[in-house]
Design a protein around this motif. Structure first.
Motif, PDB file in Angstrom:
ATOM      1  N   ASN A 149       0.943  -1.182  -0.008  1.00 16.32           N
ATOM      2  CA  ASN A 149      -0.119   0.030  -0.001  1.00 16.32           C
ATOM      3  C   ASN A 149       0.924   1.427  -0.065  1.00 16.32           C
ATOM      4  OD1 ASN A 149      -2.442  -1.409  -0.173  1.00 16.32           O
ATOM      5  ND2 ASN A 149      -2.429  -1.491   2.243  1.00 16.32           N
ATOM      6  N   LYS A 153       1.035   3.861  -2.739  1.00 22.81           N
ATOM      7  CA  LYS A 153       0.813   5.475  -2.314  1.00 22.81           C
ATOM      8  C   LYS A 153       1.811   6.367  -2.807  1.00 22.81           C
ATOM      9  CE  LYS A 153      -0.023   8.403   1.672  1.00 22.81           C
ATOM     10  NZ  LYS A 153      -0.241   8.377   3.090  1.00 22.81           N
ATOM     11  N   ASN A 156       1.429   6.669  -6.569  1.00 23.35           N
ATOM     12  CA  ASN A 156       0.572   7.785  -7.040  1.00 23.35           C
ATOM     13  C   ASN A 156       0.849   9.260  -6.502  1.00 23.35           C
ATOM     14  OD1 ASN A 156      -1.175   5.545  -7.661  1.00 23.35           O
ATOM     15  ND2 ASN A 156      -2.049   5.497  -5.598  1.00 23.35           N
ATOM     16  N   GLU A 255       6.053  14.138  -0.757  1.00 20.73           N
ATOM     17  CA  GLU A 255       4.497  14.393  -0.326  1.00 20.73           C
ATOM     18  C   GLU A 255       4.589  15.917   0.312  1.00 20.73           C
ATOM     19  OE1 GLU A 255       6.543  11.856   0.708  1.00 20.73           O
ATOM     20  OE2 GLU A 255       5.269  10.090   0.538  1.00 20.73           O
ATOM     21  N   TRP A 274      -6.670  17.353  -8.509  1.00 31.39           N
ATOM     22  CA  TRP A 274      -7.640  16.192  -8.532  1.00 31.39           C
ATOM     23  C   TRP A 274      -8.959  16.499  -9.183  1.00 31.39           C
ATOM     24  CZ3 TRP A 274      -4.564  17.586  -4.123  1.00 31.39           C
ATOM     25  CH2 TRP A 274      -3.484  16.797  -4.134  1.00 31.39           C
ATOM     26  N   SER A 293      -6.498  16.792  -1.167  1.00 32.00           N
ATOM     27  CA  SER A 293      -5.722  15.559  -0.962  1.00 32.00           C
ATOM     28  C   SER A 293      -6.460  14.857  -1.879  1.00 32.00           C
ATOM     29  CB  SER A 293      -5.407  15.118   0.366  1.00 32.00           C
ATOM     30  OG  SER A 293      -6.760  15.058   1.184  1.00 32.00           O
ATOM     31  N   ALA A 294      -5.703  13.774  -2.129  1.00 38.16           N
ATOM     32  CA  ALA A 294      -6.327  12.654  -3.054  1.00 38.16           C
ATOM     33  C   ALA A 294      -7.414  11.964  -2.310  1.00 38.16           C
ATOM     34  CB  ALA A 294      -5.315  11.721  -3.734  1.00 38.16           C
ATOM     35  N   GLU A 295      -7.271  11.853  -0.809  1.00 39.01           N
ATOM     36  CA  GLU A 295      -8.021  11.008  -0.169  1.00 39.01           C
ATOM     37  C   GLU A 295      -9.527  11.560  -0.217  1.00 39.01           C
ATOM     38  OE1 GLU A 295      -5.028  11.737   0.508  1.00 39.01           O
ATOM     39  OE2 GLU A 295      -3.925   9.790   0.681  1.00 39.01           O
ATOM     40  N   LEU A 296      -9.352  12.749  -0.159  1.00 37.32           N
ATOM     41  CA  LEU A 296     -10.806  13.664  -0.025  1.00 37.32           C
ATOM     42  C   LEU A 296     -11.605  13.476  -1.306  1.00 37.32           C
ATOM     43  CD1 LEU A 296      -9.683  16.724   1.712  1.00 37.32           C
ATOM     44  CD2 LEU A 296     -10.758  14.520   2.877  1.00 37.32           C
ATOM     45  N   HIS A 297     -11.045  13.253  -2.367  1.00 36.56           N
ATOM     46  CA  HIS A 297     -11.654  13.052  -3.685  1.00 36.56           C
ATOM     47  C   HIS A 297     -11.900  11.661  -4.089  1.00 36.56           C
ATOM     48  CE1 HIS A 297      -9.735  16.969  -3.977  1.00 36.56           C
ATOM     49  NE2 HIS A 297     -10.381  17.327  -5.099  1.00 36.56           N
ATOM     50  N   GLU A 298     -11.586  10.706  -3.224  1.00 38.93           N
ATOM     51  CA  GLU A 298     -11.961   9.373  -3.765  1.00 38.93           C
ATOM     52  C   GLU A 298     -13.179   9.005  -3.634  1.00 38.93           C
ATOM     53  OE1 GLU A 298      -9.841   6.923  -0.936  1.00 38.93           O
ATOM     54  OE2 GLU A 298      -7.659   7.350  -1.933  1.00 38.93           O
ATOM     55  N   ASP A 299     -14.091   9.556  -2.898  1.00 40.33           N
ATOM     56  CA  ASP A 299     -15.562   9.421  -2.647  1.00 40.33           C
ATOM     57  C   ASP A 299     -16.429  10.036  -3.763  1.00 40.33           C
ATOM     58  OD1 ASP A 299     -14.965   7.670  -0.523  1.00 40.33           O
ATOM     59  OD2 ASP A 299     -15.417   9.264   0.757  1.00 40.33           O
TER      60      ASP A 299
END
Length: 300
Positions: A149, A153, A156, A255, A274, A293-299
């Motif tokens: 992972n 990550k 990415n 990062e 993103w 961040s990319a995590e906030l755009h996953e959903d």
């Protein structure tokens, strides 16, 4: 006419002997029947082995209840014992005789119990090591998945950084900016020669001053590190005699570089890499973009 008198009924046909010709001759059939009778006779009159006879007699004797002919039972009856009662003064003792344990092996007394104890220990040890092995395999699997992972990550992050650098170079070029705000804001292949030779000071602007121009609040990784302690302590000192110490440019990780570049794109150009969208203003960006961040755009 009954079924027995009916020559075509099944009951009548079943009584008839089977006279169909077989594959064996009559002599072979007769010898087979004779051997079968001899076998049945031998099994009926065969003498059982001594061990089998002893076991049968023992089980028969243990299964039969004691009668008054037994001397010990007659003595118990004289003392007030009745069949089914528990022995002892308070009547809470045994109700059945002590069972007989037949020793079949030739080992000494206690050897079978010791062997059983060792076998139980081996079974418990095997279970313990099996559980420990399963736990270690689970930990190795989790470690492997965590490393994979992290590798994905990091890959990415590198991809997002390169994409952000390309977008930053295009947007800066559209605004007529010929030098990147930071050396890592543009792709390395598109950096001017001056930026490659002097990464610490571009256009005479220091590191702290460049970071101070960005609007904070978009990232939790990068914060402004401006030291203002000397401004309050040395107000009466001469400005020409004040000694300033320049710190070298900070070395960011991938990062952190992506985080700093994301702040620049969002503050300077109102662009989210993103979302892939250039927004009109800060309010439009904060309203329609999930985050930085990319995590906030996953959903999405």
């Amino acid at each position: 006419m009954s079924d027995e008198e009916d020559y075509m009924s099944d009951a009548f046909l079943q009584k008839l002997p089977d006279t169909r010709p077989g594959l064996l001759s009559k002599d072979c059939v007769r010898r087979q029947e004779q051997r079968k009778k001899e076998k049945q006779y031998n099994e009926k009159n065969k003498q059982k082995p001594k061990a089998v006879l002893e076991r049968e007699k023992r089980e028969e004797g243990l299964g039969a209840s004691l009668s008054s002919d037994n001397k010990g039972f007659s003595l118990l009856q004289k003392m007030g014992y009745k069949p089914g009662m528990a022995i002892g003064k308070s009547g809470v003792g045994r109700t059945e005789p002590i069972p007989v344990e037949v020793k079949l092996g030739r080992g000494g007394l206690g050897r079978e119990a010791d062997q059983k104890r060792k076998k139980d220990q081996q079974v418990q040890m095997h279970k313990h090591w099996s559980a420990k092995r399963r736990k270690m395999e689970a930990e190795h699997k989790q470690t492997f998945m965590r490393r994979m992972n992290e590798r994905i990550k990091n890959k990415n992050v590198d991809k997002d950084l390169y994409k952000s650098q390309k977008v930053c170079e295009q947007l800066d070029s559209q605004m007529g900016i010929t030098q990147p705000h930071e050396a890592f804001f543009w792709p390395e292949a598109l950096l001017p020669r001056q930026a490659e030779e002097d990464d610490d000071d571009i256009n005479g602007v220091g590191e702290d001053e460049r970071l101070d121009r960005m609007q904070p609040g978009y990232s939790g990784y990068v914060q402004d590190d401006v030291d203002d302690d000397d401004d309050n302590d040395d107000d009466n000192d001469d400005d020409d005699s004040r000694e300033t110490e320049e710190e070298p440019a900070a070395s960011y990780s991938v990062e952190e570089m992506l985080d700093v570049l994301t702040i620049y794109l969002r503050t300077k150009h109102k662009y989210c890499v993103w979302c892939g969208t250039k927004y009109n203003d800060k309010e439009d960006l904060m309203k329609h973009c999930p985050g930085n961040s990319a995590e906030l755009h996953e959903d999405m």
